[in-house]
Design a protein around this motif. Structure first.
Motif, mmCIF file in Angstrom:
data_model
loop_
_atom_site.group_PDB
_atom_site.id
_atom_site.type_symbol
_atom_site.label_atom_id
_atom_site.label_comp_id
_atom_site.label_asym_id
_atom_site.label_seq_id
_atom_site.Cartn_x
_atom_site.Cartn_y
_atom_site.Cartn_z
ATOM 1 N N UNK A 134 0.873 -1.172 0.000
ATOM 2 C CA UNK A 134 0.000 0.000 0.000
ATOM 3 C C UNK A 134 0.912 1.224 0.000
ATOM 4 N N UNK A 135 1.028 1.865 -1.135
ATOM 5 C CA UNK A 135 1.938 2.996 -1.262
ATOM 6 C C UNK A 135 1.318 4.284 -0.738
ATOM 7 N N UNK A 136 2.106 5.047 0.015
ATOM 8 C CA UNK A 136 1.630 6.318 0.567
ATOM 9 C C UNK A 136 2.565 7.436 0.123
ATOM 10 N N UNK A 137 2.148 8.242 -0.871
ATOM 11 C CA UNK A 137 2.977 9.396 -1.245
ATOM 12 C C UNK A 137 3.168 10.289 -0.014
ATOM 13 N N UNK A 138 4.370 10.835 0.141
ATOM 14 C CA UNK A 138 4.730 11.455 1.425
ATOM 15 C C UNK A 138 5.571 12.702 1.165
ATOM 16 N N UNK A 139 5.262 13.783 1.908
ATOM 17 C CA UNK A 139 6.062 15.008 1.759
ATOM 18 C C UNK A 139 7.145 15.101 2.826
ATOM 19 N N UNK A 140 7.225 14.108 3.679
ATOM 20 C CA UNK A 140 8.187 14.142 4.788
ATOM 21 C C UNK A 140 7.462 13.953 6.104
ATOM 22 N N UNK A 169 16.062 15.876 2.322
ATOM 23 C CA UNK A 169 16.977 15.469 1.248
ATOM 24 C C UNK A 169 16.414 14.312 0.425
ATOM 25 N N UNK A 170 15.146 13.955 0.684
ATOM 26 C CA UNK A 170 14.558 12.766 0.059
ATOM 27 C C UNK A 170 14.396 12.946 -1.447
ATOM 28 N N UNK A 171 14.817 11.927 -2.196
ATOM 29 C CA UNK A 171 14.696 11.988 -3.655
ATOM 30 C C UNK A 171 13.547 11.147 -4.171
ATOM 31 N N UNK A 172 12.880 10.419 -3.258
ATOM 32 C CA UNK A 172 11.799 9.537 -3.684
ATOM 33 C C UNK A 172 10.587 9.739 -2.762
ATOM 34 N N UNK A 173 9.823 10.776 -3.024
ATOM 35 C CA UNK A 173 8.639 11.027 -2.190
ATOM 36 C C UNK A 173 7.512 10.042 -2.481
ATOM 37 N N UNK A 192 2.887 13.153 -4.999
ATOM 38 C CA UNK A 192 3.318 14.507 -4.635
ATOM 39 C C UNK A 192 4.489 14.908 -5.526
ATOM 40 N N UNK A 193 4.622 16.219 -5.793
ATOM 41 C CA UNK A 193 5.722 16.648 -6.672
ATOM 42 C C UNK A 193 7.083 16.413 -6.014
ATOM 43 N N UNK A 194 8.054 16.096 -6.845
ATOM 44 C CA UNK A 194 9.405 15.822 -6.347
ATOM 45 C C UNK A 194 10.268 17.069 -6.518
#
Lengths: 336, 150
Positions: free
Chosen positions: A120-126, A175-179, A192-194
């Protein structure tokens, strides 16, 4: 692009229809800004102790747990670590971008079976760093925190303080490159935009240019903090060896004294084991009770492996890991 | 080394540990011996089946236990008795070197070489160079564990 679904609906669906035996997600914890893992066993799960319960009570409990599921910026833990525990059972797990890379790493190393997994993928901004929020506010983080749009707000020494949510997230997240998850069967949110990030952070750039003596002072400072509790290893999804070198006593690789060299040996060996495998999820840094900055050293090796072999850990499960292969043209200059 | 005086009066001598692969470098050392080639007596040799057998933990542990320098030597690329052991070792050692450089361990504490069974002269030359480089660096104080004298 996987289907976008609602977290609770998909959890209920998977568990009641018996598509999974275990669902691993998050629930709100008792402290503000904190979440805890929530493991839900389905009716078909024969290994679960709750099997002895009446079927009605069992269904009730499952429904209550499903209703408690959450996903937001408090959900910092990397739940992929639990997959080792439920290895041979059909399992669903909620993963953020970074956690999904850990799943890919485990698939690559054949530690989990894709057939048994529902991701279950959860797009994340941090995710929010509670210790950092407390530091920004100059207060104890255990008090009640309000959320006001893009700000956190709480009362401290008689006045209201505000902190921007974007300033309160972990360094690893900044510093995350894979949100967005790199592997998923369902998504529980829109991608979410990278943001465009430099290859190396300013801190890393400065440290690489510094003298060896300066770098040694920094390393010594970090390692002197370590109390060898092994929390970093226990929380790391890539650290799954049944017998860890740190626990071995014949030979005893890691001494149990307070001499910094013992902590150095432990961390240098662990760093070597993680070279080309660490995805930078930051679980070790979040779990460290002494605030040892392990990120710096893992980041360095990660960028070395990327530069040298063009490899990013946890992006593609079909690629062979670089340290488990070789090429005739590898760098030979450092050898006499 | 003169053993007639207590250690304080003796000049410091580097202690170097060399991991030599059984098939090339160890045979190279043997050739240097039978050819009566001189090299410094500071080197202690441990024979290993292959340079790929050397776990980076051995190198780190040796430094913690107080040796001043470590050399790992194996067959030239393409000559490995096990065909590919030294290729894997090369990637591993490159990573270790990168890590040790980054944490600030002096360049030269840990060195690597390829020496074949026919290179007795190269063996003695490598040993001399490694010893001199470590001598110039001085005693290993960074990773070495402080020994508490009771």
């Amino acid at each position: 692009m996987p289907k976008q679904v609602d977290l609770k609906t998909i959890a209920r669906d998977l568990l009641t229809k018996g598509k999974v035996e275990v669902f691993i997600g998050y629930q709100a914890a008792s402290l503000p800004l904190a979440a805890a893992p929530l493991i839900i066993h389905g009716a078909k799960d024969s290994v679960d102790a709750s099997q002895s319960m009446a079927p009605d009570a069992e269904r009730d409990m499952m429904a209550r747990k499903v209703a408690a599921l959450i996903f937001d910026d408090r959900c910092e833990m990397n739940l992929v670590n639990y997959l080792h525990k439920f290895k041979d059972r059909k399992t669903a797990v909620v993963v953020k971008g970074c956690d999904s890379r850990s799943v890919v790493g485990l698939l690559q190393e054949k530690q989990v079976d894709r057939k048994n997994l529902v991701i279950i993928g959860a797009p994340c901004r941090g995710v929010v760093d509670r210790r950092h929020v407390a530091k920004l506010m100059g207060c104890d983080a255990s008090r009640e925190v309000d959320r006001e749009g893009e700000h956190f707000r709480f009362q401290c020494a008689g006045s209201w303080k505000r902190v921007k949510v974007a300033d309160a997230i972990y360094t690893a997240c900044r510093e995350c490159q894979v949100h967005n998850p790199v592997i998923a069967d369902y998504w529980i949110g829109a991608p979410v935009p990278q943001p465009d990030l430099p290859e190396l952070t300013a801190e890393m750039e400065a440290l690489r240019k510094a003298s060896p003596d300066h770098r040694w002072t920094r390393f010594h400072k970090e390692m002197s903090k370590c109390i060898l509790c092994y929390a970093c290893r226990n929380l790391c999804p890539a650290c799954y060896c049944k017998t860890c070198f740190a626990d071995a006593c014949k030979p005893k690789w890691v001494g149990r004294t307070d001499d910094p060299s013992d902590a150095m040996l432990f961390h240098l060996q662990r760093l070597m084991h993680l070279g080309g495998r660490c995805t930078g999820c930051g679980a070790c840094v979040r779990g460290c009770p002494m605030n040892v900055d392990l990120r710096l050293y893992n980041d360095h090796l990660r960028s070395h492996v990327k530069q040298e072999y063009g490899f990013m850990a946890g992006m593609d499960s079909a690629v062979h890991p670089p340290l488990a292969m070789y090429s005739m043209g590898d760098c030979n200059e450092f050898i006499r | 080394m003169n053993n007639d005086h207590p250690s304080e009066f003796r000049e410091w001598q580097p202690r170097i540990l060399a991991f030599l692969c059984n098939w090339c470098s160890y045979a190279g050392a043997d050739l240097a011996g039978v050819s009566r080639l001189q090299y410094p007596p500071n080197v202690r040799i441990i024979r290993v089946p292959c340079s790929g057998r050397v776990n980076p933990a051995y190198i780190l542990k040796a430094l913690q236990d107080g040796v001043d320098g470590v050399l790992v030597s194996g067959c030239h690329p393409g000559d490995c008795h096990y065909l590919t052991g030294n290729y894997y070792a090369r990637r591993k050692f490159r990573l270790l070197k990168e890590l040790l450089d980054f944490v600030g361990v002096e360049d030269g504490r840990v060195q690597f070489s390829w020496v074949s069974a026919a290179e007795g002269a190269k063996f003695s030359q490598v040993m001399t160079e490694v010893t001199e480089k470590v001598r110039a660096l001085g005693p290993n104080r960074r990773l070495a564990k402080r020994i508490v004298k009771m």
